[in-house]
Design a protein around this motif. Structure first.
Motif, short mmCIF file in Angstrom:
data_model
loop_
_atom_site.label_atom_id
_atom_site.label_comp_id
_atom_site.label_asym_id
_atom_site.label_seq_id
_atom_site.Cartn_x
_atom_site.Cartn_y
_atom_site.Cartn_z
N TYR A 25 4.32 3.29 -11.15
CA TYR A 25 5.30 2.48 -11.87
C TYR A 25 5.60 1.20 -11.10
CZ TYR A 25 9.69 1.06 -14.03
OH TYR A 25 10.68 0.33 -14.65
N GLY A 26 5.82 1.34 -9.79
CA GLY A 26 6.12 0.17 -8.98
C GLY A 26 4.95 -0.80 -8.92
N LEU A 27 3.74 -0.25 -8.80
CA LEU A 27 2.55 -1.09 -8.72
C LEU A 27 2.31 -1.88 -10.00
CD1 LEU A 27 0.09 -1.85 -6.97
CD2 LEU A 27 -1.12 0.10 -7.96
N LEU A 28 2.60 -1.26 -11.15
CA LEU A 28 2.32 -1.90 -12.44
C LEU A 28 3.47 -2.73 -12.99
CD1 LEU A 28 0.48 1.06 -14.21
CD2 LEU A 28 -0.56 -0.97 -13.20
N PHE A 29 4.71 -2.26 -12.76
CA PHE A 29 5.84 -2.88 -13.45
C PHE A 29 6.93 -3.45 -12.53
CE2 PHE A 29 4.24 0.61 -16.21
CZ PHE A 29 3.72 -0.18 -17.23
N ASP A 30 6.85 -3.14 -11.25
CA ASP A 30 7.90 -3.61 -10.33
C ASP A 30 7.24 -4.01 -9.01
OD1 ASP A 30 10.26 -4.21 -9.13
OD2 ASP A 30 11.20 -2.25 -9.41
N ARG A 31 6.40 -5.03 -9.07
CA ARG A 31 5.60 -5.40 -7.91
C ARG A 31 6.44 -5.85 -6.72
NH1 ARG A 31 0.14 -6.15 -9.01
NH2 ARG A 31 -0.06 -6.30 -6.76
N SER A 32 7.57 -6.48 -6.95
CA SER A 32 8.40 -6.94 -5.84
C SER A 32 8.93 -5.76 -5.02
CB SER A 32 9.57 -7.79 -6.35
OG SER A 32 10.39 -7.04 -7.24
N ARG A 33 9.37 -4.70 -5.72
CA ARG A 33 9.83 -3.51 -5.01
C ARG A 33 8.67 -2.82 -4.30
NH1 ARG A 33 10.42 2.17 -6.02
NH2 ARG A 33 9.48 1.95 -8.08
N TRP A 34 7.53 -2.76 -4.99
CA TRP A 34 6.35 -2.11 -4.40
C TRP A 34 5.93 -2.81 -3.12
CZ3 TRP A 34 1.35 -3.04 -2.95
CH2 TRP A 34 0.54 -1.93 -2.78
N ARG A 35 5.89 -4.14 -3.14
CA ARG A 35 5.50 -4.90 -1.95
C ARG A 35 6.51 -4.70 -0.81
NH1 ARG A 35 4.77 -9.15 -5.80
NH2 ARG A 35 2.58 -9.42 -6.38
N ALA A 36 7.79 -4.68 -1.15
CA ALA A 36 8.82 -4.50 -0.13
C ALA A 36 8.69 -3.14 0.55
CB ALA A 36 10.20 -4.64 -0.76
N GLU A 37 8.35 -2.12 -0.22
CA GLU A 37 8.21 -0.77 0.34
C GLU A 37 6.88 -0.58 1.06
OE1 GLU A 37 8.80 1.74 -3.01
OE2 GLU A 37 11.00 1.67 -2.87
N ALA A 38 5.84 -1.28 0.61
CA ALA A 38 4.49 -1.10 1.16
C ALA A 38 4.38 -1.60 2.60
CB ALA A 38 3.46 -1.82 0.29
#
Length: 310
Positions: free
Chosen positions: A56-69
């Protein structure tokens, strides 16, 4: 409401899957298969939730995904997948285990490079997840080879094992040693990384094609890693007793995982080297791991009840 639930899910929860999954492996090794399958089911359910959150983060919430990655806990996605895959391989679900290996291999380089690029000088114990994730790939790959799924995977397992040792040293250089006394749970990954390295080495030792000097070197390496693992285990346990830190923290799952991994590493190394005392040691340490797992669950439930009443 659903979107808020996704946002509140921390990558550190992956350590729950790692802890519960490795305890499932340990229970299997001690013949407690019913209880082992219960722990496996608990680990698999949370893994599915985390996988959905990751996607979900990778497809629809990239900013959160990048922050967590960029944070070390992101690598629990890889480590948790390999631990779950290893247990499923031992269960005979080889096709699913291979699929999980493919997923883990695909995510590993992206997360590994991203996390290392954002390292700083004084890191918590989660820094050692670069080693844990890599050795997790080695363990799953070696397990599939030993299960006769793909014998040719063992050289790859060896290369991943050696890379994992290099990454352990790199993390050690960045580790803040004061975390031993003031860490909130993930300081235990300091020894958990050694435990999974010892487990990977024991899997390599068990392969029939390693003979002569190669077998001797791998056997010695497994024993050295396990010895270092147990010594640091004692140091961390002493620090916990001297500076008691009660209460629930999501990082406590990163305490349970090394406890369970040390138990499994001891049993696996004992089987691979023929040192039966190690198997007995592992069985005793597994009891400790299960007890602490139950304690952390109890603290989690208590925290949620208090929060609901508030």
């Amino acid at each position: 409401m659903v979107q808020q639930w996704w946002r509140n899910l921390s990558p550190a929860v992956g350590a729950y899957v790692m802890a519960t999954g490795i305890i499932s492996v340990g229970l299997h090794l001690t013949g407690n298969d019913v209880l082992s399958k219960i722990f496996l089911a608990l680990a698999a359910i949370v893994w599915l939730v985390l996988a959905a959150d990751f996607g979900y983060g990778l497809l629809f919430d990239r900013s959160r995904w990048r922050a967590e990655a960029v944070t070390p806990p992101a690598l629990t996605a890889v480590a948790a997948t390999t631990v779950l895959g290893t247990r499923l391989a031992l269960l005979g679900w080889h096709a699913v285990a291979v699929l999980l290996l493919i997923v883990a291999v695909a995510a590993w380089p992206v997360l590994l490079i991203t996390v290392i690029r954002h390292w700083h000088r004084r890191m918590p114990g989660a820094a050692f997840l670069v080693c844990v994730a890599t050795q997790g790939l080695s363990v799953l790959t070696a397990t599939l080879a030993l299960e006769d799924v793909a014998d040719g995977l063992m050289p790859a397992a060896l290369m991943l094992f050696l890379l994992g040792l290099i990454l352990y040293v790199a993390a050690l250089v960045h580790f803040d040693f004061t975390q031993i006394w003031r860490g909130e749970g993930d300081q235990w990954v300091f020894t958990g990384a050694l435990a999974i390295s010892a487990l990977a080495a024991s899997k390599l030792v068990a392969w029939h094609r390693w003979t002569g000097a190669d077998h001797t070197a791998l056997r010695g390496t497994a024993l050295v890693l396990l010895t270092a693992n147990l010594l640091i285990y004692v140091v961390l346990l002493t620090a916990e007793l001297v500076r008691f830190r009660p209460g629930y923290n999501v990082r406590r799952w990163a305490t349970v995982f090394p406890l369970g991994m040390t138990a499994v590493a001891a049993m696996s190394t004992g089987a691979a080297t023929g040192i039966h005392a190690l198997h007995t040691t592992g069985k005793l340490l597994l009891i400790v791991a299960v007890a602490v797992w139950a304690l952390v669950i109890a603290e989690l439930i208590a925290t949620r009840v208090i929060a609901a009443d508030g």
